[in-house]
Scaffold this motif. Structure first.
Motif, short mmCIF file in Angstrom:
data_model
loop_
_atom_site.label_atom_id
_atom_site.label_comp_id
_atom_site.label_asym_id
_atom_site.label_seq_id
_atom_site.Cartn_x
_atom_site.Cartn_y
_atom_site.Cartn_z
N PHE A 49 34.74 41.48 -24.58
CA PHE A 49 33.98 40.65 -25.51
C PHE A 49 33.79 41.36 -26.85
O PHE A 49 33.81 40.72 -27.90
N HIS A 50 33.64 42.65 -26.84
CA HIS A 50 33.55 43.45 -28.07
C HIS A 50 34.84 43.27 -28.89
O HIS A 50 34.80 43.03 -30.10
N TRP A 51 35.99 43.37 -28.22
CA TRP A 51 37.28 43.26 -28.91
C TRP A 51 37.55 41.86 -29.42
O TRP A 51 38.25 41.67 -30.41
N HIS A 52 37.03 40.86 -28.72
CA HIS A 52 37.35 39.47 -29.04
C HIS A 52 36.20 38.72 -29.72
O HIS A 52 36.23 37.50 -29.81
N MET A 53 35.22 39.46 -30.20
CA MET A 53 34.10 38.84 -30.89
C MET A 53 34.58 38.24 -32.21
O MET A 53 35.49 38.77 -32.85
N SER A 54 33.96 37.13 -32.60
CA SER A 54 34.29 36.48 -33.87
C SER A 54 33.04 35.76 -34.38
O SER A 54 32.04 35.70 -33.69
N GLY A 55 33.12 35.25 -35.59
CA GLY A 55 32.04 34.42 -36.10
C GLY A 55 31.17 35.12 -37.12
O GLY A 55 31.38 36.28 -37.47
N PRO A 56 30.15 34.40 -37.58
CA PRO A 56 29.31 34.88 -38.68
C PRO A 56 28.49 36.13 -38.34
O PRO A 56 28.09 36.87 -39.24
N HIS A 57 28.21 36.38 -37.07
CA HIS A 57 27.44 37.56 -36.67
C HIS A 57 28.34 38.65 -36.09
O HIS A 57 27.88 39.52 -35.34
N PHE A 58 29.62 38.58 -36.45
CA PHE A 58 30.63 39.48 -35.88
C PHE A 58 30.17 40.93 -35.88
O PHE A 58 30.18 41.58 -34.84
N ARG A 59 29.80 41.45 -37.04
CA ARG A 59 29.49 42.88 -37.14
C ARG A 59 28.35 43.27 -36.21
O ARG A 59 28.45 44.25 -35.46
N ASP A 60 27.26 42.52 -36.23
CA ASP A 60 26.10 42.85 -35.39
C ASP A 60 26.45 42.79 -33.91
O ASP A 60 26.11 43.70 -33.15
N TYR A 61 27.13 41.73 -33.49
CA TYR A 61 27.48 41.58 -32.08
C TYR A 61 28.52 42.60 -31.65
O TYR A 61 28.46 43.16 -30.55
N HIS A 62 29.50 42.83 -32.52
CA HIS A 62 30.56 43.80 -32.25
C HIS A 62 29.94 45.19 -32.01
O HIS A 62 30.28 45.87 -31.03
N LEU A 63 29.03 45.59 -32.87
CA LEU A 63 28.38 46.89 -32.73
C LEU A 63 27.46 46.95 -31.51
O LEU A 63 27.41 47.96 -30.81
N LEU A 64 26.72 45.87 -31.26
CA LEU A 64 25.84 45.82 -30.09
C LEU A 64 26.65 46.01 -28.80
O LEU A 64 26.29 46.81 -27.94
N LEU A 65 27.76 45.29 -28.70
CA LEU A 65 28.56 45.37 -27.47
C LEU A 65 29.24 46.73 -27.34
O LEU A 65 29.41 47.23 -26.23
#
Length: 172
Positions: A49-65
């Motif tokens: 999910f970290h690798w395949h994250m997308s969308g307007p909150h990408f950076r926050d979610y990518h870093l969280l995961l």
């Protein structure tokens, strides 16, 4: 004629000395091995999910995961080494992980960011319940050292669950 301790060690070279009875070692190491399969499954799903994250909150979610995946991965060595410290064995292959994991994979081509976070929230909550079950096995056999480690992993998993819950909560 009984075998010498050197002969016994040669027949069981991975038998780490322990004051736990054989049934405790068997029960606890089996519970830890199944737990380890779940931890690896959750790690891979979190990285997926970290690798395949997308969308307007990408950076926050990518870093969280990424942060959560690192914490989950850090558990793997502790779980496996605990099984070995008490005289048991643990995972030997990806195939064994696949056979023993209780946290399901997600191989979908596309998962929305909200669904990713919600699924991981539920998986972390499931991991908490698995950890509590393993803790019960440890309590049954008076293995306070493993129980103590599990208590920390429960706290970490509850924190990940909390963060995922708050991240997916809709504002009114």
């Amino acid at each position: 004629m009984s075998p010498t301790s050197a002969e016994a060690r040669r027949r069981s070279p991975l038998k780490t000395p322990s004051d736990l009875p054989t049934n405790a070692i068997t029960d606890i190491s089996a519970a830890l091995t199944a737990l380890l399969a779940d931890v690896f499954a959750l790690y891979v799903k979190t990285k997926n999910f970290h690798w395949h994250m997308s969308g307007p909150h990408f950076r926050d979610y990518h870093l969280l995961l990424d942060e959560q995946a690192e914490q989950i991965f850090d558990m793997t060595d502790e779980v496996a080494e605990r099984a070995r410290k008490i005289g048991g064995t643990t995972l030997r292959s990806i195939g064994q992980i696949a056979r023993q994991q209780r946290i399901p994979d997600n191989d979908a081509d596309y998962v929305t960011p909200e669904d990713m976070l919600s699924e991981l929230r539920e998986d972390n909550l499931h991991l908490v319940s698995i950890l509590r079950e393993v803790h019960e096995v440890c309590d049954e056999h008076n293995d306070v050292a493993t129980a103590s480690l599990i208590e920390n992993w429960i706290d970490q998993s509850e924190r990940r669950t909390w963060f995922l819950f708050e991240t997916t909560r809709q504002s009114k």
